[in-house]
Every structure is written in C-alpha cells, then in structure tokens.
Write an enzyme that holds these catalytic residues in place. Structure first.
Site, PDB file in Angstrom:
ATOM      1  N   SER A  39     -20.321  -6.449  11.530  1.00 44.58           N
ATOM      2  CA  SER A  39     -19.797  -5.137  11.912  1.00 44.58           C
ATOM      3  C   SER A  39     -20.684  -4.058  11.316  1.00 44.58           C
ATOM      4  CB  SER A  39     -18.348  -4.982  11.461  1.00 44.58           C
ATOM      5  OG  SER A  39     -18.268  -4.976  10.062  1.00 44.58           O
ATOM      6  N   LEU A  40     -20.923  -3.019  12.113  1.00 41.26           N
ATOM      7  CA  LEU A  40     -21.904  -1.990  11.757  1.00 41.26           C
ATOM      8  C   LEU A  40     -21.278  -0.601  11.749  1.00 41.26           C
ATOM      9  CD1 LEU A  40     -24.560  -3.388  14.271  1.00 41.26           C
ATOM     10  CD2 LEU A  40     -24.478  -3.852  11.816  1.00 41.26           C
ATOM     11  N   VAL A  84      -9.895   3.503   7.352  1.00 43.16           N
ATOM     12  CA  VAL A  84      -9.129   2.440   6.698  1.00 43.16           C
ATOM     13  C   VAL A  84      -8.492   1.542   7.764  1.00 43.16           C
ATOM     14  CG1 VAL A  84      -7.305   1.930   5.028  1.00 43.16           C
ATOM     15  CG2 VAL A  84      -8.651   4.029   4.814  1.00 43.16           C
ATOM     16  N   ASP A 134       0.845  -1.195   0.000  1.00 44.16           N
ATOM     17  CA  ASP A 134       0.000   0.000   0.000  1.00 44.16           C
ATOM     18  C   ASP A 134       0.876   1.238   0.000  1.00 44.16           C
ATOM     19  OD1 ASP A 134      -2.394  -1.380  -0.002  1.00 44.16           O
ATOM     20  OD2 ASP A 134      -2.458  -1.547   2.178  1.00 44.16           O
ATOM     21  N   GLY A 138     -21.162  -0.173  15.796  1.00 46.16           N
ATOM     22  CA  GLY A 138     -20.620  -1.279  16.597  1.00 46.16           C
ATOM     23  C   GLY A 138     -20.780  -2.620  15.903  1.00 46.16           C
ATOM     24  N   LYS A 152     -17.149 -12.630   9.594  1.00 43.79           N
ATOM     25  CA  LYS A 152     -17.320 -11.240  10.015  1.00 43.79           C
ATOM     26  C   LYS A 152     -17.755 -10.354   8.850  1.00 43.79           C
ATOM     27  CE  LYS A 152     -15.312  -7.645   9.606  1.00 43.79           C
ATOM     28  NZ  LYS A 152     -16.360  -6.727   9.164  1.00 43.79           N
ATOM     29  N   ASP A 155     -10.052  -4.970   9.449  1.00 43.37           N
ATOM     30  CA  ASP A 155      -8.934  -5.886   9.761  1.00 43.37           C
ATOM     31  C   ASP A 155      -8.564  -5.802  11.244  1.00 43.37           C
ATOM     32  OD1 ASP A 155      -8.840  -6.574   7.086  1.00 43.37           O
ATOM     33  OD2 ASP A 155      -7.266  -5.122   6.602  1.00 43.37           O
ATOM     34  N   ARG A 159       0.740  -7.073  -6.207  1.00 40.31           N
ATOM     35  CA  ARG A 159       0.142  -5.788  -6.608  1.00 40.31           C
ATOM     36  C   ARG A 159       0.499  -4.653  -5.659  1.00 40.31           C
ATOM     37  NH1 ARG A 159      -6.044  -5.722  -4.594  1.00 40.31           N
ATOM     38  NH2 ARG A 159      -5.789  -7.063  -2.774  1.00 40.31           N
TER      39      ARG A 159
HETATM   40  N1  LIG Z   1     -16.969   5.772  13.125  1.00 43.89           N
HETATM   41  C1  LIG Z   1     -16.675   4.751  13.949  1.00 43.89           C
HETATM   42  N2  LIG Z   1     -16.654   4.941  15.295  1.00 43.89           N
HETATM   43  C2  LIG Z   1     -16.331   3.949  16.139  1.00 43.89           C
HETATM   44  N3  LIG Z   1     -16.043   2.693  15.729  1.00 43.89           N
HETATM   45  C3  LIG Z   1     -16.055   2.429  14.423  1.00 43.89           C
HETATM   46  C4  LIG Z   1     -16.381   3.434  13.446  1.00 43.89           C
HETATM   47  N4  LIG Z   1     -16.289   2.883  12.209  1.00 43.89           N
HETATM   48  C5  LIG Z   1     -15.932   1.584  12.395  1.00 43.89           C
HETATM   49  N5  LIG Z   1     -15.802   1.309  13.715  1.00 43.89           N
HETATM   50  C6  LIG Z   1     -15.419   0.038  14.327  1.00 43.89           C
HETATM   51  O1  LIG Z   1     -14.777  -0.790  13.381  1.00 43.89           O
HETATM   52  C7  LIG Z   1     -15.551  -1.975  13.174  1.00 43.89           C
HETATM   53  C8  LIG Z   1     -15.445  -2.400  11.719  1.00 43.89           C
HETATM   54  O2  LIG Z   1     -15.945  -1.368  10.907  1.00 43.89           O
HETATM   55  P1  LIG Z   1     -16.888  -1.636   9.641  1.00 43.89           P
HETATM   56  O3  LIG Z   1     -18.191  -2.182  10.094  1.00 43.89           O
HETATM   57  O4  LIG Z   1     -16.909  -0.377   8.863  1.00 43.89           O
HETATM   58  O5  LIG Z   1     -16.079  -2.806   8.895  1.00 43.89           O
HETATM   59  P2  LIG Z   1     -15.843  -3.089   7.350  1.00 43.89           P
HETATM   60  O6  LIG Z   1     -16.984  -2.533   6.533  1.00 43.89           O
HETATM   61  O7  LIG Z   1     -15.551  -4.541   7.250  1.00 43.89           O
HETATM   62  O8  LIG Z   1     -14.531  -2.222   7.113  1.00 43.89           O
HETATM   63  P3  LIG Z   1     -13.365  -2.413   6.038  1.00 43.89           P
HETATM   64  O9  LIG Z   1     -13.710  -1.419   4.971  1.00 43.89           O
HETATM   65  O10 LIG Z   1     -12.143  -2.035   6.815  1.00 43.89           O
HETATM   66  O11 LIG Z   1     -13.387  -3.837   5.573  1.00 43.89           O
HETATM   67  C9  LIG Z   1     -16.949  -1.637  13.661  1.00 43.89           C
HETATM   68  O12 LIG Z   1     -17.655  -2.796  14.060  1.00 43.89           O
HETATM   69  C10 LIG Z   1     -16.642  -0.716  14.834  1.00 43.89           C
HETATM   70  O13 LIG Z   1     -16.262  -1.477  15.958  1.00 43.89           O
HETATM   71 MG   LIG Z   2     -14.467  -5.557   5.715  1.00 47.66          MG
END
Ligand SMILES: Nc1ncnc2c1ncn2[C@@H]1O[C@H](COP(=O)(O)OP(=O)(O)OP(=O)(O)O)[C@@H](O)[C@H]1O
Ligand SMILES: [Mg+2]
Length: 319
Positions: free
Chosen positions: A225-226, A253, A14, A230, A185, A257, A90
């Site tokens: 994951s949300l 970013v 990266d 959360g 996940k 992970d 890559r």
């Molecule tokens: N704005 C935020 N504030 C607090 N915690 C966050 C925030 N964004 C993400 N997180 C934390 O990070 C975790 C993973 O984020 P997300 O749900 O966006 O995963 P993802 O979509 O798989 O992300 P990625 O793009 O890295 O694969 C969430 O469950 C939460 O614990």
């Molecule tokens: Mg992801």
C-alpha cells in the site's frame, strides 16, 4: 460456518475526543469521548460486516475493558470468539486539536500474554470446524510473545489449507513470510524493512522489492500500500499498479485495515488477488473520506471502485 476469521492478539478500546488546543501541564477539557473497538483484525472484521460478509472475530479480552470490547464488537453484529486473558485489554486515546486539526494518538502497550494463554489461542484456531477459507491476522504482537508467533499461526493455517492474509511489520512479518503466507500487505516502510533497505527509492525499486518477496518466499501475493499513491499488487500470476482514486481527505486512520477488508471481500467473491487488491484500494480511499477513526463505508467503496473501473485505472498493469 465462517469463511473468514480474523485474529487480533492485541486489540484495543479506542477512545477519541477533541479539544481546542493541546498544551502541556494544563487540564485539557475534552469533548464527550467516542468509544470504539479497535485493533487490526477487529477492524477488518467490522469493515467486512459493513460489506455484508459474515466474519468471525477472534481476539484476546481481559478484565472490564475486555468485556466492554466484546460488547462493542457484538453491537456491530460481528460474531466474536473472545479468548479470556488475565491482563486488562488496553485502551488507546486519540485527541484531535481543533485549532490545527492535528491528531495526537497515544497507544498503550497492552497486557502480556502467558504461554498458557497463547496455547488457548492456538487451540481455538485448531478447533475451527470447518476450517475457514481465510484467516486475517493483523496488528502488532502483545508483549511476551516471540517474533515467530505469526509464523506458528502460518504453519497451522498452511497445515489446514487456510489462506492467511497477514498485516503486520518487522521480525514477526519476516518470520511468517519464511513459514509461508498466502498474502501480505506491507506499506512502503514495512516493505523496505523486509528487504533490508532504509527506504524505497522509486517505482523500479518498489517493483523489484515486491517481486523479490514473491519470488523468494512461499507467498502467493503481496499488496504494497502506497497511501495516496494507491498500491502495487504482485502475485505469481502477474502484477498490477493501482492508482488510488482522488478523495477529499478527512482522516487516514483506518485506511490500512479497510484496505485489507476490501481485499478479503474481493477474494471471498472468488476474485483473483489482483482484482481484489483494486477493491482494497477503493476501500482504503473510502476510509480516508470518513472522519476520525471511522472505517470505510460500503457505498463509498463501491462508488470509488466503479469509478476506478470506468477510468480503467486498475488496467495500468505492468506485466
Ligand atoms: N490520501 C489518500 N487518498 C486516497 N487513498 C488513500 C489515501 N491514503 C491512503 N489511501 C488508501 O488506503 C490504502 C492504505 O493506506 P496506507 O498505504 O497509508 O496504509 P498503512 O500505512 O498500512 O495505513 P495504517 O496506518 O492504517 O496501517 C492505500 O493503498 C490507498 O488505497
Ligand atoms: Mg498498516
């Protein structure tokens, strides 16, 4: 002996930098670039190392960029098992536009893998001795590998009694789930896809969809994951809705992970999947606090996790 092995089939180097404005057709004079290793499993291993765990990162590596990737991962003290491939590893490029603070992320497809290269990967996983307790497979598939690639790894893991934690999307996720996976996940859109829905409408829909995954598959746990919301963790033994601790956002970013690394760190300490999911939420939030593509830091993760416990947030359980 490694208790945790991560697998990355399409890792990256990266390269990130920044520039005042991103405009078309002009040479954009960027600042000195930062070069870091990347790819789902590689990042999970790097974050686990920060937590004091001792993972083994298995990943494909080809050409001079593959060699550089090996060096970059080793510089962080992570044990590596690179699998040589003919193609060139890559490189992805992330540019932040300073004027807007928006990030532009350019992701390359990565080299295709041949059947022989795939068989070498399987050979490495089969020969891990003793078998690790956890195998974290994360990231997209490189071109050339079929949708049942992670399913094949799931069969291998199941046959050897290895708990597989999978973070991927679409048909490869579906196929592995059908084969039987210890934990997945997905984020909201990945879960919606699995359930054949366009999107997840509300908490009730989320709850039903996550339970359906565990009920209808040989899958011990799902952690959805949300983002800032959360996570929802569902296992055969119960469910937990875990709000994220509020943090000052720097860059999202690396959140996914870092979250997976936090979950695996908890599991490695013998915690239940629900308890581990709460540590994952803390790690994801800690990653959001760090700039650029930096992963979570251990002290931030521990502080946020302690804060969540004090506020009894993880106890917002739904039985
Ligand atoms: N704005 C935020 N504030 C607090 N915690 C966050 C925030 N964004 C993400 N997180 C934390 O990070 C975790 C993973 O984020 P997300 O749900 O966006 O995963 P993802 O979509 O798989 O992300 P990625 O793009 O890295 O694969 C969430 O469950 C939460 O614990
Ligand atoms: Mg992801």
């Amino acid at each position: 002996m490694k208790r945790i092995v991560t697998l990355t089939l399409s890792p990256t180097i990266d390269v990130s930098s920044h520039v005042d404005y991103v405009v078309p057709e002009r040479k954009l004079r960027c600042a000195e670039p930062l070069t870091e290793p990347g790819g789902g499993g590689v990042n999970v291993a790097r974050a686990l190392k920060r937590f004091g765990a001792d993972p083994l990162a298995v990943f494909t590596a080809g050409g001079h960029t593959g060699q550089r990737l090996v060096e970059l991962v080793e510089e962080e003290g992570v044990a590596v098992e690179p699998i040589a491939i003919d193609g060139l590893t890559r490189e992805n490029v992330t540019i932040r536009e300073d004027a807007s603070t928006l990030q532009y992320r350019f992701c390359m497809p990565g080299p295709s893998l041949s059947r022989a290269e795939w068989e070498r990967i399987v050979g490495v996983l089969e020969s891990l001795d003793p078998a690790p307790e956890f195998l974290v497979a994360s990231g997209s598939l490189p071109p050339g590998l079929p949708d049942d690639t992670y399913a094949e790894i799931a069969w291998l893991a199941n046959a050897r009694g290895i708990k597989m934690i999978l973070d991927t999307s679409g048909p490869p996720l579906q196929a592995a789930l059908d084969a039987g996976t210890f934990m997945i996940k997905p984020n909201l859109s990945e879960l919606a896809w699995l359930e054949g829905d366009a999107w997840i409408e509300d908490e009730e829909h989320l709850w039903d969809a996550a339970h359906a995954v565990v009920r209808e598959h040989d899958c011990h746990a799902i952690v959805v994951s949300l983002g800032a919301g959360g996570a929802l963790a569902v296992t055969e033994a119960g469910a937990l809705r875990i709000p994220a601790p509020p943090v000052r956002p720097e860059s999202k970013v690396g959140a996914g992970d870092s979250m997976v690394a936090g979950i695996v760190w908890g599991l490695e300490q013998g915690w239940t999947a629900l308890e581990a999911a709460a540590l994952g939420v803390a790690a994801g939030a800690a990653a959001v606090m760090t700039p650029g593509s930096d992963l979570c830091r251990r002290d931030d993760t521990e502080r946020l996790h302690a804060q969540m416990r004090e506020r009894r947030q993880p106890l917002a359980a739904i039985s």
